[in-house]
Design an enzyme around this catalytic site. Sequence first.
Site, PDB file in Angstrom:
ATOM      1  N   GLU A  76       0.830  -1.220   0.000  1.00 39.15           N
ATOM      2  CA  GLU A  76       0.000   0.000   0.000  1.00 39.15           C
ATOM      3  C   GLU A  76       0.860   1.264   0.000  1.00 39.15           C
ATOM      4  OE1 GLU A  76      -3.747  -0.120   1.903  1.00 39.15           O
ATOM      5  OE2 GLU A  76      -3.802  -2.298   1.887  1.00 39.15           O
TER       6      GLU A  76
HETATM    7  N1  CAA Z   1      -5.441  11.855  -4.395  1.00 43.98           N
HETATM    8  C1  CAA Z   1      -5.962  12.378  -5.512  1.00 43.98           C
HETATM    9  N2  CAA Z   1      -5.213  12.635  -6.614  1.00 43.98           N
HETATM   10  C2  CAA Z   1      -3.913  12.324  -6.558  1.00 43.98           C
HETATM   11  C3  CAA Z   1      -3.308  11.771  -5.422  1.00 43.98           C
HETATM   12  C4  CAA Z   1      -4.130  11.531  -4.299  1.00 43.98           C
HETATM   13  N3  CAA Z   1      -3.642  11.018  -3.162  1.00 43.98           N
HETATM   14  N4  CAA Z   1      -1.998  11.562  -5.655  1.00 43.98           N
HETATM   15  C5  CAA Z   1      -1.774  11.989  -6.923  1.00 43.98           C
HETATM   16  N5  CAA Z   1      -2.930  12.463  -7.454  1.00 43.98           N
HETATM   17  C6  CAA Z   1      -3.124  13.063  -8.778  1.00 43.98           C
HETATM   18  C7  CAA Z   1      -2.176  14.237  -8.983  1.00 43.98           C
HETATM   19  O1  CAA Z   1      -2.737  15.422  -8.458  1.00 43.98           O
HETATM   20  C8  CAA Z   1      -2.036  14.271 -10.489  1.00 43.98           C
HETATM   21  O2  CAA Z   1      -3.208  14.884 -11.021  1.00 43.98           O
HETATM   22  P1  CAA Z   1      -3.159  15.831 -12.331  1.00 43.98           P
HETATM   23  O3  CAA Z   1      -2.640  14.938 -13.444  1.00 43.98           O
HETATM   24  O4  CAA Z   1      -4.568  16.236 -12.523  1.00 43.98           O
HETATM   25  O5  CAA Z   1      -2.212  16.945 -12.023  1.00 43.98           O
HETATM   26  C9  CAA Z   1      -2.072  12.798 -10.873  1.00 43.98           C
HETATM   27  O6  CAA Z   1      -2.749  12.123  -9.790  1.00 43.98           O
HETATM   28  C10 CAA Z   1      -0.708  12.200 -11.055  1.00 43.98           C
HETATM   29  O7  CAA Z   1       0.010  12.414  -9.849  1.00 43.98           O
HETATM   30  P2  CAA Z   1       1.579  12.178  -9.773  1.00 43.98           P
HETATM   31  O8  CAA Z   1       2.243  12.915 -10.910  1.00 43.98           O
HETATM   32  O9  CAA Z   1       2.025  12.490  -8.385  1.00 43.98           O
HETATM   33  O10 CAA Z   1       1.666  10.610 -10.083  1.00 43.98           O
HETATM   34  P3  CAA Z   1       2.935   9.660 -10.177  1.00 43.98           P
HETATM   35  O11 CAA Z   1       2.761   8.797 -11.360  1.00 43.98           O
HETATM   36  O12 CAA Z   1       4.201  10.438 -10.046  1.00 43.98           O
HETATM   37  O13 CAA Z   1       2.745   8.704  -8.901  1.00 43.98           O
HETATM   38  C11 CAA Z   1       2.923   8.023  -6.572  1.00 43.98           C
HETATM   39  C12 CAA Z   1       2.721   9.161  -7.594  1.00 43.98           C
HETATM   40  C13 CAA Z   1       2.681   8.689  -5.214  1.00 43.98           C
HETATM   41  C14 CAA Z   1       4.324   7.450  -6.616  1.00 43.98           C
HETATM   42  C15 CAA Z   1       1.866   6.924  -6.830  1.00 43.98           C
HETATM   43  O14 CAA Z   1       2.127   6.220  -8.035  1.00 43.98           O
HETATM   44  C16 CAA Z   1       1.805   5.907  -5.695  1.00 43.98           C
HETATM   45  O15 CAA Z   1       1.129   6.128  -4.694  1.00 43.98           O
HETATM   46  N6  CAA Z   1       2.516   4.759  -5.834  1.00 43.98           N
HETATM   47  C17 CAA Z   1       2.446   3.675  -4.857  1.00 43.98           C
HETATM   48  C18 CAA Z   1       1.440   2.655  -5.275  1.00 43.98           C
HETATM   49  C19 CAA Z   1       0.996   1.792  -4.154  1.00 43.98           C
HETATM   50  O16 CAA Z   1       0.766   2.241  -3.038  1.00 43.98           O
HETATM   51  N7  CAA Z   1       0.764   0.535  -4.478  1.00 43.98           N
HETATM   52  C20 CAA Z   1       0.224  -0.374  -3.546  1.00 43.98           C
HETATM   53  C21 CAA Z   1      -0.510  -1.419  -4.302  1.00 43.98           C
HETATM   54  S1  CAA Z   1      -1.924  -2.042  -3.595  1.00 43.98           S
HETATM   55  C22 CAA Z   1      -1.438  -3.061  -2.368  1.00 43.98           C
HETATM   56  O17 CAA Z   1      -0.347  -3.087  -1.874  1.00 43.98           O
HETATM   57  C23 CAA Z   1      -2.623  -3.758  -1.927  1.00 43.98           C
HETATM   58  C24 CAA Z   1      -2.550  -4.985  -1.223  1.00 43.98           C
HETATM   59  O18 CAA Z   1      -3.013  -5.994  -1.753  1.00 43.98           O
HETATM   60  C25 CAA Z   1      -2.177  -4.983   0.203  1.00 43.98           C
END
Ligand code: CAA
Length: 382
Positions: A365
């Site tokens: 996550e």
């Molecule tokens: N809420 C709403 N919008 C969001 C947001 C949030 N928390 N975070 C980013 N956004 C939006 C941004 O505002 C942006 O919007 P615009 O295009 O309109 O400007 C868009 O999303 C893209 O944002 P980023 O450029 O920041 O995106 P990124 O590609 O650089 O990724 C990241 C950012 C934080 C690294 C994200 O990819 C991330 O959280 N990665 C981790 C994934 C993760 O947690 N995976 C877990 C898998 S599920 C799991 O583990 C489940 C299980 O089974 C236990």
Amino acid sequence: MIDFNLDSEHLELRDMYRKFAEERVKPLAHEMDEAEKMNMDLIKEMQQCGFFGIPFPEEYGGAGGDVLSYVLCMEEMSKADASTGVTLSVHTSLCASTIQEFGTEEQKQKWLRPLADGSKIGCFGLTEPGAGSDVAGARTTAVKEGDEYVINGEKIFTTNSGFADTFLVFALTDKSLPAHKGMSAFLVDRNTPGITVTADIPRMGIRAASNAAVVYENVRVPAENLLGGEGKGFKIAMKALDGGRIGIAAQAVGIAQGALNEAIKYDKERVQFGKTIASFQNTQFKMADLQTKIDAARLLTWRAAVAKDKSEPYNVYAAMAKLMASDVANQVTRDCVQFLGGYGFAREYSVERMMRDAKITEIYEGTSEVMKMVISGSLNLK
Ligand code: CAA
């Protein structure tokens, strides 16, 4: 006025969760870990007690509680068994809460209700073999054909997939756009033709949880199963994970407190050099440090939960809570193995399981590195 104490209603709930965890979950934890299999009778019992529907309104079959109550339940279950904790967490925060937030009324009646009333279990398919932290690297597609979408691709590390009924799956509906704009979310029934769930992936910890790869081969779903509109998937996934991180922070706090409680019990009885290990100042000071860190992690977790309950921004609070709690869980469990000495290393004692279970809280996550990206992003450093 800030009040760091739970009110009587939450204290009562916590006692009830604690009693259940002590009496029903803890006695099964070792056996489930050894068998690498969840006890589905236990899950059924938790569903019947309403634990799988805590933060959902009664009108959708839920218990009508709040995120804080769910966090208390997560801590108590995870204190006894982290695998049971993550099963509850993925169902509640990643799957059901996301339907509650983004679903239409019809979708909530059809998909949320059975998840909240305990008749079905949910999972969340986002991670792919080539797209972990970089969600935007996802390749699974959903192509519209008439009134249906046809999903093709592979998801990996899908928690609960071995027994879940409802799959919340993310797929690209427009490959010409970056995933931030071209990804969509779909509600998929497990029995839809074309879905293959592999055997569980052998793992270091949370071994009783179900965690497998899921292959989608020409999986046809009605267009009405689209959640939140085309192109909204990336942001839906981010919001789901913001909430999910509160649950995992609570899981980590539970693992840490569970391990410290075991070490305290053991060190009060174990005599070496003519006195109990608990009577050595080295033990006392170390345990004082650990309990202080656990309390700090718990307060950060509660802050995030309360912010979500008040509909205030909570994504940075959730990231801080998970970053800190997962670090604390790893430190505490490692030290607790040490407190038990050779017995700490023995599989018969639960602290070694807790040490193995703690590791994943720094990974799933959102890794700790991703948490730092989220937190530093809020600091206006650019
Ligand atoms: N809420 C709403 N919008 C969001 C947001 C949030 N928390 N975070 C980013 N956004 C939006 C941004 O505002 C942006 O919007 P615009 O295009 O309109 O400007 C868009 O999303 C893209 O944002 P980023 O450029 O920041 O995106 P990124 O590609 O650089 O990724 C990241 C950012 C934080 C690294 C994200 O990819 C991330 O959280 N990665 C981790 C994934 C993760 O947690 N995976 C877990 C898998 S599920 C799991 O583990 C489940 C299980 O089974 C236990």
